[in-house]
Design an enzyme around this catalytic site. Structure first.
Site, PDB file in Angstrom:
ATOM      1  N   LYS A 114       0.844  -1.071   0.131  1.00 65.16           N
ATOM      2  CA  LYS A 114      -0.136  -0.114  -0.015  1.00 65.16           C
ATOM      3  C   LYS A 114       0.926   1.299  -0.068  1.00 65.16           C
ATOM      4  O   LYS A 114       2.142   1.222   0.368  1.00 65.16           O
ATOM      5  CB  LYS A 114      -1.017  -0.158   1.121  1.00 65.16           C
ATOM      6  CG  LYS A 114      -1.914  -1.003   0.898  1.00 65.16           C
ATOM      7  CD  LYS A 114      -3.351  -0.958   1.670  1.00 65.16           C
ATOM      8  CE  LYS A 114      -4.418  -1.742   1.385  1.00 65.16           C
ATOM      9  NZ  LYS A 114      -5.427  -2.061   2.393  1.00 65.16           N
TER      10      LYS A 114
ATOM     11  N   ARG B 280      -3.717 -10.026   4.974  1.00 66.91           N
ATOM     12  CA  ARG B 280      -3.819 -10.057   3.243  1.00 66.91           C
ATOM     13  C   ARG B 280      -2.900  -9.243   2.571  1.00 66.91           C
ATOM     14  O   ARG B 280      -2.562  -8.181   2.735  1.00 66.91           O
ATOM     15  CB  ARG B 280      -5.150  -9.033   3.208  1.00 66.91           C
ATOM     16  CG  ARG B 280      -5.889  -8.928   1.878  1.00 66.91           C
ATOM     17  CD  ARG B 280      -6.984  -8.221   1.750  1.00 66.91           C
ATOM     18  NE  ARG B 280      -7.643  -8.278   0.214  1.00 66.91           N
ATOM     19  CZ  ARG B 280      -7.197  -7.407  -0.519  1.00 66.91           C
ATOM     20  NH1 ARG B 280      -6.242  -6.598  -0.572  1.00 66.91           N
ATOM     21  NH2 ARG B 280      -7.875  -7.770  -1.774  1.00 66.91           N
TER      22      ARG B 280
HETATM   23  C1  9MG Z   1     -10.096  -5.656  -1.031  1.00 69.03           C
HETATM   24  N1  9MG Z   1      -9.115  -4.854  -0.091  1.00 69.03           N
HETATM   25  C2  9MG Z   1      -8.080  -4.065  -0.267  1.00 69.03           C
HETATM   26  N2  9MG Z   1      -7.537  -3.663   0.581  1.00 69.03           N
HETATM   27  C3  9MG Z   1      -7.989  -4.380   1.734  1.00 69.03           C
HETATM   28  C4  9MG Z   1      -7.798  -4.395   3.275  1.00 69.03           C
HETATM   29  O1  9MG Z   1      -6.687  -3.817   3.609  1.00 69.03           O
HETATM   30  N3  9MG Z   1      -8.581  -5.136   3.839  1.00 69.03           N
HETATM   31  C5  9MG Z   1      -9.434  -5.944   3.503  1.00 69.03           C
HETATM   32  N4  9MG Z   1     -10.243  -6.512   4.144  1.00 69.03           N
HETATM   33  N5  9MG Z   1      -9.916  -5.756   1.932  1.00 69.03           N
HETATM   34  C6  9MG Z   1      -9.255  -5.173   1.324  1.00 69.03           C
END
Ligand code: 9MG
Length: 265
Positions: free
Chosen positions: A203, A237
């Site tokens: 990110k 994730r």
């Molecule tokens: C779809 N998506 C993109 N970034 C995310 C994040 O940080 N958490 C979750 N649950 N979905 C995300």
């Protein structure tokens, strides 16, 4: 949790089926690399991304979900749309990952009519504009209160406590300072009594700290994943599954009460 985007960028090399095949191959590699869940999404939530029609989103994600479920994989669907949720659940998805925390009309009902897990994420504003000027009085308290309210709404709709995962939504209407405060404050979110999911992989906050482009953010993302797990995250994730699994193995070996198992010494 490995990230699988079935978006037009992934179709650029030869049409829709090539795109599905590429997504499927990528997901299978992530599972072989140690992912417990693959999160399949057909609509980008990046700032400025174009919205996708419901039927197109179903068209993108469903063949991939069906094939992964047939493999016996645990699949999450990344969507805000009740119709996509229902189609994914019917195809065997085990989790709904909703960056709008089931706030779309009919989303709570779609999830409640099933027995799948739900990830309720915090987002300030809407994906198109959320990074313009994010503001909080106290970001950790504001996000915690929002997540507690959404978990209560989910439970009131008939979704049991055990099915709920909470997520502070790193990068969704948050500055670098907000993201760092939330990362430090994860134990306060964990104290709500639900597993916490953290998504920091590649990110812009990682880019702001390291000065690197998205494709060069693996090392920064690993540090962020470990920092999240150290503060109580149960699920991370990520894009770089193999590297994250290795990093977490080492982290767990250091932190396990009895160190390495005898066979590993
Ligand atoms: C779809 N998506 C993109 N970034 C995310 C994040 O940080 N958490 C979750 N649950 N979905 C995300």
């Amino acid at each position: 949790m490995g990230v699988i985007n079935v978006t037009p960028d992934s179709f650029s090399d030869g049409g829709r089926y090539a795109g599905h095949d590429a997504a499927l191959a990528h997901a299978r590699q992530m599972l072989a690399d140690g992912a417990d869940i693959v999160d399949v999404g057909g609509e980008s939530t990046r700032p400025g991304a174009a919205p996708v029609a419901e039927a197109d989103e179903i068209d993108r994600v469903l063949p991939v979900i069906e094939a992964l479920v047939a493999d016996g994989a645990r699949v999450s669907v990344d969507t805000m749309k009740p119709a996509v949720m229902r189609a994914a659940i019917a195809a065997g998805a085990a989790m709904i990952n909703d960056v709008r925390a089931l706030r779309a009309p009919g989303a709570l009902e779609a999830a409640a009519a099933s027995d799948v897990a739900v990830c309720l994420m915090h987002m300030q504003g809407e994906p198109r504009t959320m990074q313009a000027a994010p503001h909080y009085d106290d970001v950790v308290a504001d996000v915690r209160d929002f997540l507690a309210t959404r978990a209560a709404a989910a439970i009131a709709a008939g979704i049991s406590h055990e099915r709920i995962v909470l997520d502070p939504g790193f990068g969704f209407g948050k500055s670098l300072a907000h993201n760092l405060a939330l990362l430090r404050g994860l134990p306060e979110l964990r104290a709500l009594g639900f597993p916490v999911l953290a998504g920091l992989s590649r990110k812009s906050s990682i880019g702001q700290i390291t000065g690197r482009e998205a494709s060069e953010r693996t090392a920064g993302s690993l540090a962020a994943a470990l920092a999240a797990v150290a503060r109580g995250a149960a699920i991370v994730r990520v894009h770089d599954v193999r590297e994250t699994v290795d990093a977490l193995k080492v982290w767990h070996a250091v932190n396990a009460p009895n160190g390495l198992s005898r066979e590993s010494r």
